[in-house]
Write a protein that holds these residues in place. Structure first.
Motif, PDB file in Angstrom:
ATOM      1  N   UNK A  24       1.219  -1.006   0.073  1.00  0.00           N
ATOM      2  CA  UNK A  24      -0.417  -0.306   0.063  1.00  0.00           C
ATOM      3  C   UNK A  24       1.380   1.032   0.379  1.00  0.00           C
ATOM      4  N   UNK A  25       1.682   1.416   1.025  1.00  0.00           N
ATOM      5  CA  UNK A  25       2.249   2.230   0.578  1.00  0.00           C
ATOM      6  C   UNK A  25       3.089   2.825  -0.758  1.00  0.00           C
ATOM      7  N   UNK A  53      -4.555   0.911   8.667  1.00  0.00           N
ATOM      8  CA  UNK A  53      -3.187   0.894   9.479  1.00  0.00           C
ATOM      9  C   UNK A  53      -1.580   2.582   9.429  1.00  0.00           C
ATOM     10  N   UNK A  54      -1.864   2.577   7.569  1.00  0.00           N
ATOM     11  CA  UNK A  54      -1.058   3.575   7.346  1.00  0.00           C
ATOM     12  C   UNK A  54      -0.883   4.750   7.214  1.00  0.00           C
ATOM     13  N   UNK A  74      -3.863   6.615  -7.007  1.00  0.00           N
ATOM     14  CA  UNK A  74      -4.487   6.778  -6.157  1.00  0.00           C
ATOM     15  C   UNK A  74      -5.854   5.606  -6.105  1.00  0.00           C
ATOM     16  N   UNK A  75      -5.823   4.406  -6.833  1.00  0.00           N
ATOM     17  CA  UNK A  75      -6.026   3.758  -6.757  1.00  0.00           C
ATOM     18  C   UNK A  75      -5.575   2.497  -6.792  1.00  0.00           C
ATOM     19  N   UNK A  76      -6.427   1.318  -6.098  1.00  0.00           N
ATOM     20  CA  UNK A  76      -4.824   0.718  -6.000  1.00  0.00           C
ATOM     21  C   UNK A  76      -6.067  -1.186  -6.787  1.00  0.00           C
ATOM     22  N   UNK A  77      -5.497  -1.669  -7.829  1.00  0.00           N
ATOM     23  CA  UNK A  77      -6.340  -2.213  -8.810  1.00  0.00           C
ATOM     24  C   UNK A  77      -6.190  -3.975  -7.681  1.00  0.00           C
ATOM     25  N   UNK A  78      -6.461  -4.687  -7.028  1.00  0.00           N
ATOM     26  CA  UNK A  78      -6.379  -6.059  -7.085  1.00  0.00           C
ATOM     27  C   UNK A  78      -7.340  -7.016  -7.373  1.00  0.00           C
ATOM     28  N   UNK A  79      -6.252  -8.067  -8.018  1.00  0.00           N
ATOM     29  CA  UNK A  79      -7.078  -9.627  -8.155  1.00  0.00           C
ATOM     30  C   UNK A  79      -7.467 -10.109  -6.995  1.00  0.00           C
ATOM     31  N   UNK A 314       9.123   0.176   6.407  1.00  0.00           N
ATOM     32  CA  UNK A 314       9.610   1.016   5.452  1.00  0.00           C
ATOM     33  C   UNK A 314       9.266  -0.185   4.641  1.00  0.00           C
ATOM     34  N   UNK A 315       8.376   0.461   3.199  1.00  0.00           N
ATOM     35  CA  UNK A 315       8.985   0.083   2.048  1.00  0.00           C
ATOM     36  C   UNK A 315       9.621   0.173   1.061  1.00  0.00           C
ATOM     37  N   UNK A 316      11.722   0.647   1.113  1.00  0.00           N
ATOM     38  CA  UNK A 316      12.139   1.358   0.660  1.00  0.00           C
ATOM     39  C   UNK A 316      12.597   0.454  -0.372  1.00  0.00           C
ATOM     40  N   UNK A 317      12.458  -0.911   0.327  1.00  0.00           N
ATOM     41  CA  UNK A 317      13.299  -2.402  -0.193  1.00  0.00           C
ATOM     42  C   UNK A 317      11.789  -2.700  -1.228  1.00  0.00           C
ATOM     43  N   UNK A 318      10.379  -2.396  -1.170  1.00  0.00           N
ATOM     44  CA  UNK A 318       9.793  -2.352  -1.700  1.00  0.00           C
ATOM     45  C   UNK A 318       9.634  -2.005  -3.268  1.00  0.00           C
ATOM     46  N   UNK A 319       9.962  -0.798  -2.904  1.00  0.00           N
ATOM     47  CA  UNK A 319      10.291   0.314  -4.463  1.00  0.00           C
ATOM     48  C   UNK A 319      11.590   0.406  -5.464  1.00  0.00           C
ATOM     49  N   UNK A 320      12.630  -0.135  -4.206  1.00  0.00           N
ATOM     50  CA  UNK A 320      13.241  -0.687  -5.298  1.00  0.00           C
ATOM     51  C   UNK A 320      12.872  -1.398  -6.182  1.00  0.00           C
ATOM     52  N   UNK A 321      12.263  -2.564  -5.464  1.00  0.00           N
ATOM     53  CA  UNK A 321      12.436  -3.829  -6.113  1.00  0.00           C
ATOM     54  C   UNK A 321      11.441  -3.437  -7.376  1.00  0.00           C
ATOM     55  N   UNK A 322      10.090  -3.104  -7.617  1.00  0.00           N
ATOM     56  CA  UNK A 322       9.421  -2.661  -8.234  1.00  0.00           C
ATOM     57  C   UNK A 322       9.778  -1.828  -9.063  1.00  0.00           C
ATOM     58  N   UNK A 323      11.109  -0.660  -9.189  1.00  0.00           N
ATOM     59  CA  UNK A 323      12.185  -0.110 -10.096  1.00  0.00           C
ATOM     60  C   UNK A 323      13.046  -1.313 -10.787  1.00  0.00           C
ATOM     61  N   UNK A 324      13.574  -1.978 -10.454  1.00  0.00           N
ATOM     62  CA  UNK A 324      14.202  -3.189 -10.649  1.00  0.00           C
ATOM     63  C   UNK A 324      13.210  -3.755 -11.829  1.00  0.00           C
ATOM     64  N   UNK A 325      12.164  -4.138 -10.985  1.00  0.00           N
ATOM     65  CA  UNK A 325      11.202  -5.401 -12.069  1.00  0.00           C
ATOM     66  C   UNK A 325      10.817  -4.432 -13.557  1.00  0.00           C
TER      67      UNK A 325
END
Length: 333
Positions: A24-25, A53-54, A74-79, A314-325
């Protein structure tokens, strides 16, 4: 084609951990939608809870399949697999959460193989919960290899000043030493080399760790493992024109790689490679599965049950993982 935005399938991970919160973050960053089309595979109700929560301000859209996604900032699409009960507690091992985490990966792998998503980015799962849910895999890497029909893959950790690929991963040290052999070392180096070439490094400089202290010190330490298990592979690849050096003492090799002497370090076992990367900070590392037919990146941290449900992950690693993807998918496209 240069304006194409890759579709990145994001698996929610273990619902009892920090996965929903970091997802979410990360997807609250509207600029991310300028780079990709993010699509979560998970549980919409859990993501809504994580958003509260966040103290987030995003909305969550429950959809049945990828064709229904709108990819609106602003909207998260979730299967929505609808596998998580509303009262599932945070921070506790749950077979329900373990099974759901597997189902998310299973769906993501199918979407990737069908060409409906361009890459998979995974939030963390908990191995004990995964096993309790009936899925006996050591982790994401082995699970995705099985689901996509690939016999052998490698784990690569990517940090700002260091890349590490592993010859062995989720097995004990004695088993790892037994498993290491020239063919496996060769294939691991080749997978790493190919990945870096695809990432734009035309002539990767690769340093190979030894197994023993000082890489055996010419037979002083160990029982000749370097000569038997590593050197034949290094020599073969050198003869084929690859810039491969080793086996080298791991302690000095990681120092040299950190200062820029090598583009990739080949670690022989799990902790040999993970330790140096995690010293740089969990928020900096990204896990890339090498050898799959699909692109997969991941955070380089666990479910963090001790802080799950508190909204402080902390979402830092998730952000980096997205950038790599995004980068890998864009280059492949």
């Amino acid at each position: 084609m240069s304006n194409y935005l890759p579709v990145v399938g994001i698996t929610m991970g273990d619902a009892a951990g920090v996965g929903p919160e970091v997802v979410v973050k990360t997807l609250s960053r509207r600029s991310l939608y300028d780079e990709c089309r993010p699509l979560v595979i998970g549980d919409a109700r859990r993501l809504e809870l994580a958003n509260r929560l966040v103290k987030g301000d995003v909305k969550v859209r429950s959809i049945a399949d990828a064709s229904q996604a709108r990819y609106e900032p602003g909207t998260i699409d979730c299967i929505d697999l609808k596998l998580i009960p509303a009262d599932l507690p945070f921070g506790q091992i749950s077979p329900v959460a373990g099974d759901a985490a597997f189902r998310c990966i299973e769906r993501a792998a199918a979407l990737a193989q069908a060409g409906e998503i361009d890459a998979i980015c995974t939030a963390p799962l908990n191995k004990e919960a995964l096993h309790a849910g009936g899925h006996k895999y050591p982790g994401h890497t082995e699970m995705l290899a099985h689901l996509t029909g690939v016999d052998e893959v490698s784990m690569m950790l990517v940090a700002p000043r260091l890349r590490v690929i592993h010859v062995t991963t989720h097995i004990g040290i004695l088993d790892a030493i037994r498993k290491i052999e020239p063919g496996l070392v060769q294939r691991t180096i080749e997978r790493g080399h190919a990945t870096l070439v695809k990432a734009g490094i035309a002539h990767p400089r690769i340093g190979v760790c030894g197994i023993n202290p000082h890489a055996g010190e010419n037979g002083l330490f160990g029982y000749g493992e370097e000569e038997e298990k590593i050197i034949p592979a290094v020599k073969l690849l050198q003869e084929r024109g690859m810039d491969v050096t080793g086996p080298l003492p791991a302690d000095t090799l990681f120092f040299r790689a950190g200062r820029g002497d090598f583009d990739l370090v080949v670690a022989m076992y799990h902790d040999q490679g993970h330790g140096p990367v995690k010293v740089l900070g969990l928020e900096a590392g990204v896990n890339v599965t090498v050898g799959l037919d699909v692109i997969r990146t991941s955070v380089d941290h666990g479910t963090a049950f001790d802080i799950a449900g508190k909204g402080i992950a902390d979402d830092g690693s998730m952000v980096e993982a997205m950038r790599q993807a995004i980068e890998l998918a864009t280059r492949r496209r």
